[in-house]
Scaffold this motif. Structure first.
Motif, PDB file in Angstrom:
ATOM      1  N   LEU A  80      44.443  35.138  50.471  1.00  0.00           N
ATOM      2  CA  LEU A  80      43.465  35.103  49.378  1.00  0.00           C
ATOM      3  C   LEU A  80      43.368  33.705  48.779  1.00  0.00           C
ATOM      4  CD1 LEU A  80      44.231  38.480  47.555  1.00  0.00           C
ATOM      5  CD2 LEU A  80      42.201  37.917  48.927  1.00  0.00           C
ATOM      6  N   ARG A  81      44.515  33.045  48.645  1.00  0.00           N
ATOM      7  CA  ARG A  81      44.496  31.713  48.033  1.00  0.00           C
ATOM      8  C   ARG A  81      43.920  30.655  48.964  1.00  0.00           C
ATOM      9  NH1 ARG A  81      49.997  30.764  44.680  1.00  0.00           N
ATOM     10  NH2 ARG A  81      50.571  32.947  44.428  1.00  0.00           N
ATOM     11  N   SER A  82      44.235  30.742  50.260  1.00  0.00           N
ATOM     12  CA  SER A  82      43.707  29.723  51.170  1.00  0.00           C
ATOM     13  C   SER A  82      42.200  29.906  51.345  1.00  0.00           C
ATOM     14  CB  SER A  82      44.437  29.755  52.519  1.00  0.00           C
ATOM     15  OG  SER A  82      44.329  31.005  53.119  1.00  0.00           O
ATOM     16  N   LEU A  83      41.735  31.159  51.319  1.00  0.00           N
ATOM     17  CA  LEU A  83      40.278  31.383  51.360  1.00  0.00           C
ATOM     18  C   LEU A  83      39.631  30.816  50.098  1.00  0.00           C
ATOM     19  CD1 LEU A  83      40.292  34.988  52.836  1.00  0.00           C
ATOM     20  CD2 LEU A  83      38.992  33.073  53.805  1.00  0.00           C
ATOM     21  N   SER A  84      40.294  30.972  48.963  1.00  0.00           N
ATOM     22  CA  SER A  84      39.746  30.435  47.703  1.00  0.00           C
ATOM     23  C   SER A  84      39.627  28.921  47.762  1.00  0.00           C
ATOM     24  CB  SER A  84      40.641  30.825  46.526  1.00  0.00           C
ATOM     25  OG  SER A  84      40.712  32.226  46.417  1.00  0.00           O
ATOM     26  N   VAL A  85      40.688  28.266  48.262  1.00  0.00           N
ATOM     27  CA  VAL A  85      40.671  26.800  48.371  1.00  0.00           C
ATOM     28  C   VAL A  85      39.560  26.359  49.332  1.00  0.00           C
ATOM     29  CG1 VAL A  85      41.974  24.821  49.261  1.00  0.00           C
ATOM     30  CG2 VAL A  85      43.082  26.457  47.733  1.00  0.00           C
ATOM     31  N   ALA A  86      39.298  27.185  50.353  1.00  0.00           N
ATOM     32  CA  ALA A  86      38.252  26.855  51.332  1.00  0.00           C
ATOM     33  C   ALA A  86      36.850  27.127  50.787  1.00  0.00           C
ATOM     34  CB  ALA A  86      38.483  27.650  52.620  1.00  0.00           C
ATOM     35  N   GLY A  87      36.775  27.636  49.542  1.00  0.00           N
ATOM     36  CA  GLY A  87      35.466  27.857  48.939  1.00  0.00           C
ATOM     37  C   GLY A  87      35.013  29.304  48.944  1.00  0.00           C
ATOM     38  N   TYR A  88      35.917  30.216  49.325  1.00  0.00           N
ATOM     39  CA  TYR A  88      35.557  31.636  49.378  1.00  0.00           C
ATOM     40  C   TYR A  88      36.376  32.445  48.376  1.00  0.00           C
ATOM     41  CZ  TYR A  88      34.048  29.873  53.952  1.00  0.00           C
ATOM     42  OH  TYR A  88      33.497  29.142  54.965  1.00  0.00           O
ATOM     43  N   ALA A  89      36.448  31.976  47.150  1.00  0.00           N
ATOM     44  CA  ALA A  89      37.257  32.671  46.150  1.00  0.00           C
ATOM     45  C   ALA A  89      36.668  34.045  45.865  1.00  0.00           C
ATOM     46  CB  ALA A  89      37.315  31.846  44.868  1.00  0.00           C
ATOM     47  N   PRO A  90      37.457  35.109  46.054  1.00  0.00           N
ATOM     48  CA  PRO A  90      36.943  36.444  45.749  1.00  0.00           C
ATOM     49  C   PRO A  90      37.055  36.742  44.251  1.00  0.00           C
ATOM     50  CG  PRO A  90      39.167  36.606  46.609  1.00  0.00           C
ATOM     51  CD  PRO A  90      38.829  35.141  46.571  1.00  0.00           C
ATOM     52  N   SER A  91      36.196  37.628  43.763  1.00  0.00           N
ATOM     53  CA  SER A  91      36.318  38.091  42.380  1.00  0.00           C
ATOM     54  C   SER A  91      36.807  39.527  42.384  1.00  0.00           C
ATOM     55  CB  SER A  91      34.971  38.018  41.664  1.00  0.00           C
ATOM     56  OG  SER A  91      35.079  38.665  40.397  1.00  0.00           O
ATOM     57  N   PHE A  92      37.878  39.799  41.620  1.00  0.00           N
ATOM     58  CA  PHE A  92      38.393  41.162  41.521  1.00  0.00           C
ATOM     59  C   PHE A  92      38.241  41.710  40.111  1.00  0.00           C
ATOM     60  CE2 PHE A  92      41.033  39.395  45.050  1.00  0.00           C
ATOM     61  CZ  PHE A  92      40.395  40.109  46.057  1.00  0.00           C
ATOM     62  N   ASP A  93      37.657  40.934  39.207  1.00  0.00           N
ATOM     63  CA  ASP A  93      37.451  41.459  37.857  1.00  0.00           C
ATOM     64  C   ASP A  93      35.968  41.521  37.481  1.00  0.00           C
ATOM     65  OD1 ASP A  93      37.360  38.663  37.758  1.00  0.00           O
ATOM     66  OD2 ASP A  93      39.244  38.508  36.652  1.00  0.00           O
ATOM     67  N   HIS A  94      35.247  40.392  37.608  1.00  0.00           N
ATOM     68  CA  HIS A  94      33.827  40.402  37.239  1.00  0.00           C
ATOM     69  C   HIS A  94      32.959  40.783  38.432  1.00  0.00           C
ATOM     70  CE1 HIS A  94      35.797  37.854  34.249  1.00  0.00           C
ATOM     71  NE2 HIS A  94      34.817  38.203  33.436  1.00  0.00           N
ATOM     72  N   CYS A  95      31.881  41.516  38.174  1.00  0.00           N
ATOM     73  CA  CYS A  95      30.924  41.863  39.229  1.00  0.00           C
ATOM     74  C   CYS A  95      30.348  40.562  39.794  1.00  0.00           C
ATOM     75  CB  CYS A  95      29.799  42.725  38.662  1.00  0.00           C
ATOM     76  SG  CYS A  95      28.401  42.938  39.802  1.00  0.00           S
ATOM     77  N   VAL A  96      30.379  40.432  41.131  1.00  0.00           N
ATOM     78  CA  VAL A  96      29.935  39.169  41.732  1.00  0.00           C
ATOM     79  C   VAL A  96      28.419  38.980  41.618  1.00  0.00           C
ATOM     80  CG1 VAL A  96      31.855  38.875  43.333  1.00  0.00           C
ATOM     81  CG2 VAL A  96      29.908  40.253  44.035  1.00  0.00           C
ATOM     82  N   GLN A  97      27.691  40.047  41.324  1.00  0.00           N
ATOM     83  CA  GLN A  97      26.238  39.923  41.174  1.00  0.00           C
ATOM     84  C   GLN A  97      25.838  39.559  39.742  1.00  0.00           C
ATOM     85  OE1 GLN A  97      23.679  39.862  43.185  1.00  0.00           O
ATOM     86  NE2 GLN A  97      24.927  40.157  45.014  1.00  0.00           N
ATOM     87  N   CYS A  98      26.279  40.368  38.782  1.00  0.00           N
ATOM     88  CA  CYS A  98      25.782  40.195  37.407  1.00  0.00           C
ATOM     89  C   CYS A  98      26.826  39.604  36.471  1.00  0.00           C
ATOM     90  CB  CYS A  98      25.281  41.530  36.860  1.00  0.00           C
ATOM     91  SG  CYS A  98      26.604  42.725  36.611  1.00  0.00           S
ATOM     92  N   GLY A  99      28.092  39.519  36.925  1.00  0.00           N
ATOM     93  CA  GLY A  99      29.113  38.874  36.108  1.00  0.00           C
ATOM     94  C   GLY A  99      29.736  39.758  35.048  1.00  0.00           C
ATOM     95  N   VAL A 100      29.289  41.011  34.953  1.00  0.00           N
ATOM     96  CA  VAL A 100      29.863  41.915  33.949  1.00  0.00           C
ATOM     97  C   VAL A 100      31.337  42.178  34.268  1.00  0.00           C
ATOM     98  CG1 VAL A 100      29.878  44.351  33.225  1.00  0.00           C
ATOM     99  CG2 VAL A 100      27.770  43.041  33.150  1.00  0.00           C
ATOM    100  N   GLU A 101      32.148  42.153  33.205  1.00  0.00           N
ATOM    101  CA  GLU A 101      33.576  42.328  33.411  1.00  0.00           C
ATOM    102  C   GLU A 101      33.915  43.768  33.785  1.00  0.00           C
ATOM    103  OE1 GLU A 101      35.858  40.595  30.278  1.00  0.00           O
ATOM    104  OE2 GLU A 101      37.760  41.143  31.246  1.00  0.00           O
ATOM    105  N   GLY A 102      34.895  43.936  34.698  1.00  0.00           N
ATOM    106  CA  GLY A 102      35.281  45.244  35.219  1.00  0.00           C
ATOM    107  C   GLY A 102      36.222  45.975  34.302  1.00  0.00           C
TER     108      GLY A 102
END
Ligand SMILES: [Zn+2]
Length: 242
Positions: free
Chosen positions: A141-163
């Motif tokens: 997860l961290r190496s993907l993030s450093v490569a520019g593919y940081a996943p979101s596990f709290d905010h909706c990736v579309q609208c940004g609303v917090e989970g």
């Protein structure tokens, strides 16, 4: 030939001619480098095991026309010696090396963060303080993030609303709220999403307290996320039980 020094992790080696090998390295300052180690396959080789995969080495290299040539190597940490004793840690470590090679795509482009992440990950993998699978998932997860593919596990990736949100989609880059959910999204347990967030930031107490069911579900989602971002699957992943 101009000389330079750097420290590196040996990612992979392959045969060259009668007695030499090409060593693929992730270096601290020069990113991914492929270099020749002369005579390394002779039984009387002066290199010993210093240029085996997993080894953290201090190197001197001579710049060549196509490939650089390794002229000196000193072991900083022989990760392979400790990983080789434990099948789960060894195979998970192999996935880390292959991932690092795939995510650092350009040769001689500095990738300091990826280098530090790999050294830290191998240290955690050989240390035995945390389970092998979760060390691997956290690293991925961290190496993907450093490569520019940081996943979101709290905010909706579309609208940004917090989970918390129930839907996870690798192609979208993380969790989605009910109104933005995509067809085919996974619906992990909320505890699994919490585990994924903890793996991403290295919150080990949360990981250690998690139910094996949720850890397993998290591992599968990490694999799906990785597979989505790499064009071809990882050969080494086939050996890691998920
Ligand atoms: Zn949304």
């Amino acid at each position: 030939m101009p000389l330079y020094r750097d420290e590196a992790v040996v990612l992979r080696t392959h045969k060259l001619g009668e007695a030499d090998r090409i060593i693929t390295l992730l270096t601290r300052q020069h990113g991914r480098v492929r270099a020749v180690a002369k005579g390394v396959r002779r039984t009387t080789s002066r290199w010993g095991s210093r240029l085996e995969p997993f080894t953290h080495v201090d190197l001197q290299l001579a710049e060549g026309r196509s490939l650089d040539v390794i002229t000196q190597a000193e072991t900083l940490d022989p990760f392979h010696a400790r990983l080789g004793l434990d099948y789960d840690r060894y195979t998970a470590g192999t996935v880390m090396l292959e991932t690092a090679e795939r995510l650092v795509t350009e040769e001689k482009e500095p990738a300091v963060q990826q280098f530090l992440l790999l050294v830290g990950g191998l240290r955690a993998m050989s240390g035995g303080e945390h389970p092998a699978k979760q060390v691997l998932d956290s690293y991925l997860l961290r190496s993907l993030s450093v490569a520019g593919y940081a996943p979101s596990f709290d905010h909706c990736v579309q609208c940004g609303v917090e989970g918390p949100h129930r839907f996870f989609n690798p192609s979208a880059g993380g969790v989605l709220c009910a109104s933005d959910r995509l067809p085919g999204s996974a619906t992990p347990a909320s505890e699994t999403v919490t585990v994924l967030g903890a793996l991403l930031v290295g919150d080990w107490p949360v990981v250690h307290a998690a139910d094996p069911r949720h850890l397993r579900e998290a591992s599968n989602l990490v694999s799906a996320y990785l597979a989505w971002h790499l064009e071809r699957g990882l050969r080494s992943m086939a050996y890691v039980e998920r």
